[in-house]
Design a protein around this motif. Structure first.
Motif, PDB file in Angstrom:
ATOM      1  N   GLU A 107       0.845  -1.179   0.000  1.00 26.45           N
ATOM      2  CA  GLU A 107       0.000   0.000   0.000  1.00 26.45           C
ATOM      3  C   GLU A 107       0.892   1.245   0.000  1.00 26.45           C
ATOM      4  O   GLU A 107       1.714   1.422   0.907  1.00 26.45           O
ATOM      5  CB  GLU A 107      -0.930   0.023   1.204  1.00 26.45           C
ATOM      6  CG  GLU A 107      -1.877   1.225   1.191  1.00 26.45           C
ATOM      7  CD  GLU A 107      -2.788   1.277   2.394  1.00 26.45           C
ATOM      8  OE1 GLU A 107      -3.713   2.105   2.396  1.00 26.45           O
ATOM      9  OE2 GLU A 107      -2.564   0.497   3.346  1.00 26.45           O
ATOM     10  N   ILE A 108       0.721   2.099  -0.997  1.00 28.60           N
ATOM     11  CA  ILE A 108       1.513   3.320  -1.135  1.00 28.60           C
ATOM     12  C   ILE A 108       0.616   4.514  -0.834  1.00 28.60           C
ATOM     13  O   ILE A 108      -0.393   4.728  -1.514  1.00 28.60           O
ATOM     14  CB  ILE A 108       2.083   3.460  -2.559  1.00 28.60           C
ATOM     15  CG1 ILE A 108       2.896   2.221  -2.936  1.00 28.60           C
ATOM     16  CG2 ILE A 108       2.902   4.732  -2.683  1.00 28.60           C
ATOM     17  CD1 ILE A 108       4.173   2.043  -2.159  1.00 28.60           C
ATOM     18  N   LYS A 109       0.966   5.270   0.190  1.00 30.97           N
ATOM     19  CA  LYS A 109       0.225   6.490   0.501  1.00 30.97           C
ATOM     20  C   LYS A 109       0.756   7.619  -0.385  1.00 30.97           C
ATOM     21  O   LYS A 109       1.971   7.781  -0.535  1.00 30.97           O
ATOM     22  CB  LYS A 109       0.356   6.843   1.979  1.00 30.97           C
ATOM     23  CG  LYS A 109      -0.272   5.810   2.900  1.00 30.97           C
ATOM     24  CD  LYS A 109      -0.256   6.263   4.346  1.00 30.97           C
ATOM     25  CE  LYS A 109      -0.853   5.202   5.252  1.00 30.97           C
ATOM     26  NZ  LYS A 109      -2.252   4.912   4.931  1.00 30.97           N
ATOM     27  N   VAL A 110      -0.126   8.390  -0.955  1.00 26.92           N
ATOM     28  CA  VAL A 110       0.251   9.398  -1.951  1.00 26.92           C
ATOM     29  C   VAL A 110       0.328  10.778  -1.306  1.00 26.92           C
ATOM     30  O   VAL A 110      -0.686  11.294  -0.818  1.00 26.92           O
ATOM     31  CB  VAL A 110      -0.773   9.423  -3.103  1.00 26.92           C
ATOM     32  CG1 VAL A 110      -0.345  10.429  -4.162  1.00 26.92           C
ATOM     33  CG2 VAL A 110      -0.928   8.042  -3.709  1.00 26.92           C
ATOM     34  N   PRO A 111       1.524  11.393  -1.280  1.00 25.07           N
ATOM     35  CA  PRO A 111       1.617  12.773  -0.778  1.00 25.07           C
ATOM     36  C   PRO A 111       0.769  13.696  -1.641  1.00 25.07           C
ATOM     37  O   PRO A 111       0.698  13.539  -2.865  1.00 25.07           O
ATOM     38  CB  PRO A 111       3.108  13.098  -0.919  1.00 25.07           C
ATOM     39  CG  PRO A 111       3.789  11.766  -0.994  1.00 25.07           C
ATOM     40  CD  PRO A 111       2.823  10.845  -1.665  1.00 25.07           C
ATOM     41  N   GLU A 112       0.127  14.662  -1.029  1.00 22.99           N
ATOM     42  CA  GLU A 112      -0.746  15.572  -1.754  1.00 22.99           C
ATOM     43  C   GLU A 112       0.021  16.311  -2.843  1.00 22.99           C
ATOM     44  O   GLU A 112       1.111  16.837  -2.612  1.00 22.99           O
ATOM     45  CB  GLU A 112      -1.373  16.592  -0.792  1.00 22.99           C
ATOM     46  CG  GLU A 112      -2.426  17.465  -1.437  1.00 22.99           C
ATOM     47  CD  GLU A 112      -3.128  18.361  -0.439  1.00 22.99           C
ATOM     48  OE1 GLU A 112      -3.897  19.229  -0.876  1.00 22.99           O
ATOM     49  OE2 GLU A 112      -2.898  18.181   0.778  1.00 22.99           O
ATOM     50  N   SER A 114       1.440  15.032  -5.440  1.00 20.49           N
ATOM     51  CA  SER A 114       2.535  14.274  -6.043  1.00 20.49           C
ATOM     52  C   SER A 114       2.083  13.577  -7.317  1.00 20.49           C
ATOM     53  O   SER A 114       0.905  13.555  -7.664  1.00 20.49           O
ATOM     54  CB  SER A 114       3.058  13.221  -5.059  1.00 20.49           C
ATOM     55  OG  SER A 114       2.169  12.120  -5.000  1.00 20.49           O
ATOM     56  N   ARG A 115       3.061  12.979  -8.022  1.00 11.53           N
ATOM     57  CA  ARG A 115       2.767  12.242  -9.244  1.00 11.53           C
ATOM     58  C   ARG A 115       3.114  10.766  -9.065  1.00 11.53           C
ATOM     59  O   ARG A 115       3.568  10.107  -9.970  1.00 11.53           O
ATOM     60  CB  ARG A 115       3.566  12.848 -10.404  1.00 11.53           C
ATOM     61  CG  ARG A 115       3.245  14.321 -10.644  1.00 11.53           C
ATOM     62  CD  ARG A 115       4.086  14.911 -11.731  1.00 11.53           C
ATOM     63  NE  ARG A 115       3.799  14.312 -13.015  1.00 11.53           N
ATOM     64  CZ  ARG A 115       4.456  14.609 -14.134  1.00 11.53           C
ATOM     65  NH1 ARG A 115       5.437  15.493 -14.113  1.00 11.53           N
ATOM     66  NH2 ARG A 115       4.154  14.019 -15.263  1.00 11.53           N
ATOM     67  N   TYR A 116       2.883  10.245  -7.870  1.00 13.00           N
ATOM     68  CA  TYR A 116       3.233   8.870  -7.563  1.00 13.00           C
ATOM     69  C   TYR A 116       2.495   7.857  -8.412  1.00 13.00           C
ATOM     70  O   TYR A 116       2.919   6.717  -8.537  1.00 13.00           O
ATOM     71  CB  TYR A 116       2.952   8.574  -6.085  1.00 13.00           C
ATOM     72  CG  TYR A 116       4.123   8.811  -5.162  1.00 13.00           C
ATOM     73  CD1 TYR A 116       5.001   9.868  -5.385  1.00 13.00           C
ATOM     74  CD2 TYR A 116       4.354   7.978  -4.076  1.00 13.00           C
ATOM     75  CE1 TYR A 116       6.059  10.093  -4.537  1.00 13.00           C
ATOM     76  CE2 TYR A 116       5.414   8.202  -3.215  1.00 13.00           C
ATOM     77  CZ  TYR A 116       6.264   9.265  -3.446  1.00 13.00           C
ATOM     78  OH  TYR A 116       7.324   9.481  -2.619  1.00 13.00           O
ATOM     79  N   PHE A 117       1.357   8.252  -8.998  1.00 18.40           N
ATOM     80  CA  PHE A 117       0.557   7.283  -9.724  1.00 18.40           C
ATOM     81  C   PHE A 117       1.304   6.730 -10.934  1.00 18.40           C
ATOM     82  O   PHE A 117       1.019   5.632 -11.391  1.00 18.40           O
ATOM     83  CB  PHE A 117      -0.763   7.934 -10.148  1.00 18.40           C
ATOM     84  CG  PHE A 117      -1.555   8.437  -8.987  1.00 18.40           C
ATOM     85  CD1 PHE A 117      -2.238   7.558  -8.167  1.00 18.40           C
ATOM     86  CD2 PHE A 117      -1.584   9.780  -8.688  1.00 18.40           C
ATOM     87  CE1 PHE A 117      -2.957   8.011  -7.075  1.00 18.40           C
ATOM     88  CE2 PHE A 117      -2.300  10.251  -7.597  1.00 18.40           C
ATOM     89  CZ  PHE A 117      -2.991   9.364  -6.787  1.00 18.40           C
ATOM     90  N   GLY A 118       2.275   7.485 -11.452  1.00 19.08           N
ATOM     91  CA  GLY A 118       3.091   6.981 -12.553  1.00 19.08           C
ATOM     92  C   GLY A 118       3.900   5.761 -12.180  1.00 19.08           C
ATOM     93  O   GLY A 118       4.344   5.005 -13.057  1.00 19.08           O
ATOM     94  N   GLU A 145      -7.848   6.819 -11.216  1.00 18.46           N
ATOM     95  CA  GLU A 145      -8.741   7.144 -10.102  1.00 18.46           C
ATOM     96  C   GLU A 145      -8.078   8.081  -9.093  1.00 18.46           C
ATOM     97  O   GLU A 145      -8.753   8.845  -8.404  1.00 18.46           O
ATOM     98  CB  GLU A 145      -9.178   5.846  -9.420  1.00 18.46           C
ATOM     99  CG  GLU A 145      -9.993   4.933 -10.338  1.00 18.46           C
ATOM    100  CD  GLU A 145     -10.080   3.515  -9.809  1.00 18.46           C
ATOM    101  OE1 GLU A 145      -9.489   3.237  -8.736  1.00 18.46           O
ATOM    102  OE2 GLU A 145     -10.708   2.664 -10.474  1.00 18.46           O
ATOM    103  N   LYS A 146      -6.755   8.012  -8.963  1.00 19.20           N
ATOM    104  CA  LYS A 146      -5.964   8.879  -8.077  1.00 19.20           C
ATOM    105  C   LYS A 146      -6.487   8.888  -6.636  1.00 19.20           C
ATOM    106  O   LYS A 146      -6.871   9.923  -6.100  1.00 19.20           O
ATOM    107  CB  LYS A 146      -5.916  10.300  -8.646  1.00 19.20           C
ATOM    108  CG  LYS A 146      -5.232  10.369 -10.005  1.00 19.20           C
ATOM    109  CD  LYS A 146      -5.107  11.778 -10.510  1.00 19.20           C
ATOM    110  CE  LYS A 146      -4.374  11.789 -11.854  1.00 19.20           C
ATOM    111  NZ  LYS A 146      -4.237  13.166 -12.398  1.00 19.20           N
ATOM    112  N   PRO A 147      -6.486   7.720  -5.996  1.00 15.44           N
ATOM    113  CA  PRO A 147      -6.925   7.662  -4.600  1.00 15.44           C
ATOM    114  C   PRO A 147      -5.852   8.218  -3.655  1.00 15.44           C
ATOM    115  O   PRO A 147      -4.735   8.530  -4.073  1.00 15.44           O
ATOM    116  CB  PRO A 147      -7.134   6.162  -4.380  1.00 15.44           C
ATOM    117  CG  PRO A 147      -6.127   5.529  -5.298  1.00 15.44           C
ATOM    118  CD  PRO A 147      -6.068   6.408  -6.515  1.00 15.44           C
ATOM    119  N   ALA A 148      -6.184   8.317  -2.370  1.00 15.19           N
ATOM    120  CA  ALA A 148      -5.210   8.796  -1.384  1.00 15.19           C
ATOM    121  C   ALA A 148      -4.097   7.783  -1.166  1.00 15.19           C
ATOM    122  O   ALA A 148      -2.985   8.137  -0.746  1.00 15.19           O
ATOM    123  CB  ALA A 148      -5.914   9.098  -0.069  1.00 15.19           C
TER     124      ALA A 148
END
Length: 288
Positions: free
Chosen positions: A12-17, A19-23, A270-273
């Protein structure tokens, strides 16, 4: 010692607000982008970030290839790879149809249109090519494996492998590696390294031990995603959706597996948190 990634676990990867982590969902895989019914953009593993650097002004007429790069290529955010837009220099009249309006094309035969067509040629990179800030790569250029293009350079021709290039037009300034560094690079087999082994790279480069002593594993057939895409304003490239999945040259066809892959990759839209991440979802699903 590097922390090892388990290729059979989903993290599970938490996404910093902001950020472009979804790539990160796409990076471990080769990516093909269909532009229209015939033309293709092809990106190697860990090179998908180059989509934002591309500007496709005209499509080549004599090949389906528009842009091709190997694995582990990267470019500064303001570097540009420009395909098409080159005026023809092989006729006395080198203006394009767009210069005087598209309506005139309606009165020309397909053969006559060639006089006013642009000279669009594909761009090709090898593996591990680096484009520095402000670089411009023009249609027809080829940059060989392991090469670095210095800031502000303009590449319009062929740059053989393992060089550092700079200037306008770009020319070879020096070799990228000395003999010892080149030997280490070759032993690494970077383009074939399994995605969960990426954290091992520093230790492998710093050691004289064979790669298998570090637990390195290599892909036999590269997992590949196929996207539908389109050319937007100014020649920018936009990805619409993931359309097909391949392992090497074999298309993944099982309905349940395709459904699981689609569900996994759709997280990027979807770009979830937080999102579920695998170093290699194909390997995790047993289809590598």
């Amino acid at each position: 010692m590097a922390v090892r990634i388990d290729p059979k676990l989903i993290y599970e990867i938490k996404v910093p607000e902001g950020s472009r982590y979804f790539g990160e969902i796409y990076r471990p895989y080769a990516v093909d982008v269909r532009i229209g019914p015939e033309h293709r953009l092809r990106f190697g593993r860990f090179s998908s970030g180059l989509v934002g650097n591309l500007r496709v002004l005209n499509l080549p007429d004599d090949t389906d290839e528009v842009f091709t790069c190997g694995a582990f290529c990267e470019a500064d955010v303001d570097a540009r790879i420009i395909v098409g837009g080159n005026h023809r220099n092989d006729t006395p009249c080198n203006i394009t149809i767009g210069s005087f309006g598209g309506a005139y094309a309606l009165f020309l035969s397909e053969e006559d249109k060639l006089t006013f067509s642009s000279n669009s040629r594909p761009v090709r990179f090898g593996d591990n090519v680096v484009l520095s800030s402000g670089v411009r790569v023009l249609g027809g250029a080829e940059v060989g494996t392991g090469s670095v293009v210095a800031a502000g350079a303009v590449v319009s021709g062929v740059c053989p492998a393992f060089g550092v290039y700079g200037g306008v037009p770009a020319r070879r300034l020096k070799d990228r590696f000395n003999a010892a560094a080149r030997e280490r690079y070759d032993a690494l087999r970077l383009s074939e390294l399994r995605a969960h082994c990426i954290p091992l790279i520093p230790a492998m480069l710093a050691s004289d031990l064979p790669s298998d002593e570090h637990g390195a594993e290599y892909v036999n057939r590269v997992p590949r995603l196929v996207f539908e895409g389109k050319i937007g304003d100014g020649g920018s490239v936009h990805l619409r959706r993931t359309d097909e999945y391949f392992i090497g040259d074999d298309r993944v066809t099982g309905a349940s597996i395709v459904e699981k892959l689609s569900s996994y990759f759709n997280q990027a839209r979807e770009k979830p948190a937080s999102f579920n991440w695998s170093a290699d979802i194909f390997y995790d699903l047993g289809i590598s």
